[in-house]
Design a protein around this motif. Structure first.
Motif, mmCIF file in Angstrom:
data_model
loop_
_atom_site.group_PDB
_atom_site.id
_atom_site.type_symbol
_atom_site.label_atom_id
_atom_site.label_comp_id
_atom_site.label_asym_id
_atom_site.label_seq_id
_atom_site.Cartn_x
_atom_site.Cartn_y
_atom_site.Cartn_z
ATOM 1 N N GLY A 12 0.646 -0.849 -0.254
ATOM 2 C CA GLY A 12 0.093 0.183 0.288
ATOM 3 C C GLY A 12 0.311 1.899 0.051
ATOM 4 N N LYS A 13 0.556 2.430 -0.957
ATOM 5 C CA LYS A 13 0.962 3.290 -1.243
ATOM 6 C C LYS A 13 1.328 3.863 0.262
ATOM 7 N N GLY A 14 3.398 4.164 1.024
ATOM 8 C CA GLY A 14 2.450 4.882 2.131
ATOM 9 C C GLY A 14 2.741 4.005 3.375
ATOM 10 N N GLU A 15 2.925 2.738 2.871
ATOM 11 C CA GLU A 15 2.892 1.425 4.120
ATOM 12 C C GLU A 15 4.516 1.556 4.712
ATOM 13 N N ASP A 16 4.460 1.294 6.611
ATOM 14 C CA ASP A 16 6.079 1.070 6.213
ATOM 15 C C ASP A 16 6.443 -0.396 6.913
ATOM 16 N N LEU A 17 6.919 0.133 7.042
ATOM 17 C CA LEU A 17 8.661 -1.002 6.595
ATOM 18 C C LEU A 17 7.809 -1.594 7.461
ATOM 19 N N GLY A 18 7.805 -1.342 8.968
ATOM 20 C CA GLY A 18 8.134 -2.493 9.661
ATOM 21 C C GLY A 18 6.557 -4.193 9.410
ATOM 22 N N SER A 19 5.845 -3.605 7.980
ATOM 23 C CA SER A 19 4.897 -3.955 7.844
ATOM 24 C C SER A 19 5.786 -5.632 7.178
ATOM 25 N N VAL A 20 6.635 -5.178 6.791
ATOM 26 C CA VAL A 20 7.204 -6.116 5.962
ATOM 27 C C VAL A 20 7.806 -7.542 7.619
ATOM 28 N N GLU A 21 8.109 -6.718 8.310
ATOM 29 C CA GLU A 21 8.529 -7.767 9.658
ATOM 30 C C GLU A 21 7.480 -8.904 10.196
ATOM 31 N N LYS A 22 6.131 -7.874 9.936
ATOM 32 C CA LYS A 22 5.559 -8.464 10.812
ATOM 33 C C LYS A 22 4.154 -9.857 9.800
ATOM 34 N N PHE A 23 4.676 -9.055 8.227
ATOM 35 C CA PHE A 23 4.160 -10.571 7.509
ATOM 36 C C PHE A 23 5.539 -11.477 7.354
ATOM 37 N N SER A 24 6.532 -11.377 7.383
ATOM 38 C CA SER A 24 7.316 -12.489 7.286
ATOM 39 C C SER A 24 6.947 -13.141 8.243
ATOM 40 N N LYS A 25 6.627 -13.247 9.097
ATOM 41 C CA LYS A 25 5.941 -14.493 10.209
ATOM 42 C C LYS A 25 5.483 -15.710 9.754
ATOM 43 N N MET A 26 4.770 -15.262 8.043
ATOM 44 C CA MET A 26 3.660 -16.002 7.729
ATOM 45 C C MET A 26 4.725 -17.182 6.711
ATOM 46 N N LYS A 27 4.551 -18.137 6.505
ATOM 47 C CA LYS A 27 6.113 -18.975 6.272
ATOM 48 C C LYS A 27 5.279 -18.619 4.751
ATOM 49 N N VAL A 28 3.719 -18.576 4.101
ATOM 50 C CA VAL A 28 3.536 -18.185 2.456
ATOM 51 C C VAL A 28 3.953 -16.763 1.523
ATOM 52 N N VAL A 29 3.857 -15.701 2.356
ATOM 53 C CA VAL A 29 4.114 -14.628 2.026
ATOM 54 C C VAL A 29 4.441 -14.450 1.098
ATOM 55 N N THR A 30 3.019 -13.477 0.101
ATOM 56 C CA THR A 30 4.103 -13.039 -1.047
ATOM 57 C C THR A 30 3.731 -11.454 -1.421
ATOM 58 N N TYR A 31 5.513 -10.462 -1.742
ATOM 59 C CA TYR A 31 4.809 -9.190 -1.633
ATOM 60 C C TYR A 31 4.398 -8.813 -3.329
ATOM 61 N N ALA A 32 3.754 -7.697 -3.459
ATOM 62 C CA ALA A 32 4.261 -7.082 -4.629
ATOM 63 C C ALA A 32 4.029 -5.593 -4.742
ATOM 64 N N ILE A 33 3.656 -4.622 -5.810
ATOM 65 C CA ILE A 33 4.132 -3.411 -5.735
ATOM 66 C C ILE A 33 3.507 -2.602 -7.490
ATOM 67 N N ALA A 34 2.222 -2.733 -6.801
ATOM 68 C CA ALA A 34 1.756 -2.202 -8.792
ATOM 69 C C ALA A 34 1.866 -0.784 -8.241
ATOM 70 N N VAL A 35 2.424 -0.534 -9.824
ATOM 71 C CA VAL A 35 3.483 0.459 -9.838
ATOM 72 C C VAL A 35 3.022 1.287 -10.893
#
Length: 307
Positions: A12-35
């Motif tokens: 999400g635009k403006g999302e802080d980097l702390g979300s990466v650590e939170k989501f990383s606890k889920m073993k199958v998380v995927t990330y994407a940025i639509a530009v």
């Protein structure tokens, strides 16, 4: 509880980097940025915020530290776009550190701001129709086809630009978006050569010079052109003929072209493409680093055996 099995987290635009650590606890998380685009004029006119590439790079780096990849999505044929602007967008996203760049054609959906009669006239949309992959059937004696309305030209962008970029996206899917060639791409980066320059070098050769690889690739280009129709009625008339309908059933026609030809590149055409990419890479790098010709040849031969 081994749940969830899959979790997709678009940035999400403006999302802080702390979300990466939170989501990383889920073993199958995927990330994407639509530009969509990195061009400020294009983004302004589609009512999107300017692309913050520095913030995206920081986010990508944080995700990479968790051992995950970050894909992005771009659109082709938006108002004010040109071939040059689109190619610069791809270069910008590679520079940001994205691992995959998925390209989509600008599709006109009912209700969106860019699909009004006023906007159509303002940007002189060149509109074609495509069969949505696998969306067809026969109900009793009626043939039914689901189509999408796509923009393949505007007042700044031509049909030939569309075909050129569609082909480039195909090469991007076969190479940059393909883990099979990850080691080759890393080798090119370590040679202080920009991946985008290498891709353009390969693409121009595929388009213009005869080779076994170019024969395979031109099948994609030909189908990218032939999948476009002037109207849904024209498409329906063609595929309602039994011999043409059979082509859909056998998947000779009507598939998602990016998926279809990237699968071919990793299976039936794998040896052809791999031989070609390494031969072209050797010539490309040796022309830039003549004093390292023998070293480059040996290292590429080792990499090719590994791949």
């Amino acid at each position: 509880f081994d749940y969830p099995r899959l979790f997709s987290a678009p940035y999400g635009k403006g999302e802080d980097l702390g979300s990466v650590e939170k989501f990383s606890k889920m073993k199958v998380v995927t990330y994407a940025i639509a530009v969509q685009s990195t061009d400020s004029e294009i983004l302004k006119n589609i009512k999107r915020k300017p692309a913050d590439l520095d913030a995206a790079s920081q986010y990508i780096e944080a995700v990479h530290q968790t051992g995950k990849y970050v894909p992005t999505e771009i659109s082709t044929g938006l108002p004010y776009e040109t071939r040059e602007k689109h190619m610069k967008t791809i270069r910008d996203l590679i520079d940001c550190g994205f691992d995959f760049v998925d390209a989509f054609t600008f599709m006109l959906l009912d209700g969106i701001a860019l699909n009004t009669e006023e906007i159509r006239k303002k940007f002189q949309y060149d509109i074609k129709y495509r069969l949505i992959p696998r969306e067809f059937g026969r109900i009793e004696d009626n043939y039914v086809f689901e189509t999408e309305e796509v923009v393949v030209g505007t007042n700044t962008y031509t049909l030939e630009d569309y075909i050129y970029l569609r082909g480039f996206h195909g090469l991007l899917r076969i190479t940059f978006n393909n883990d099979t060639y990850r080691e080759l791409l890393n080798y090119i980066k370590q040679s202080d050569t920009h991946i985008m320059d290498w891709l353009i070098f390969i693409y121009e050769d595929l388009r213009k010079n005869p080779s076994r690889a170019s024969e395979c690739f031109r099948l994609f280009l030909e189908e990218a052109r032939s999948e476009l129709w002037d109207s849904p009625e024209e498409l329906k008339e063609y595929y309602s003929k039994e011999e043409n309908y059979q082509k859909l059933l056998t998947r000779e026609r009507g598939d998602n072209l990016m998926q279809k030809y990237s699968i071919f590149a990793s299976s039936t055409h794998f040896d052809v493409y791999t031989d070609y990419f390494f031969e072209m890479t050797r010539g490309y790098l040796e022309s830039q680093f003549k004093e390292k010709k023998q070293q480059i040849a040996q290292e590429l031969e080792d990499l090719k055996k590994f791949i």
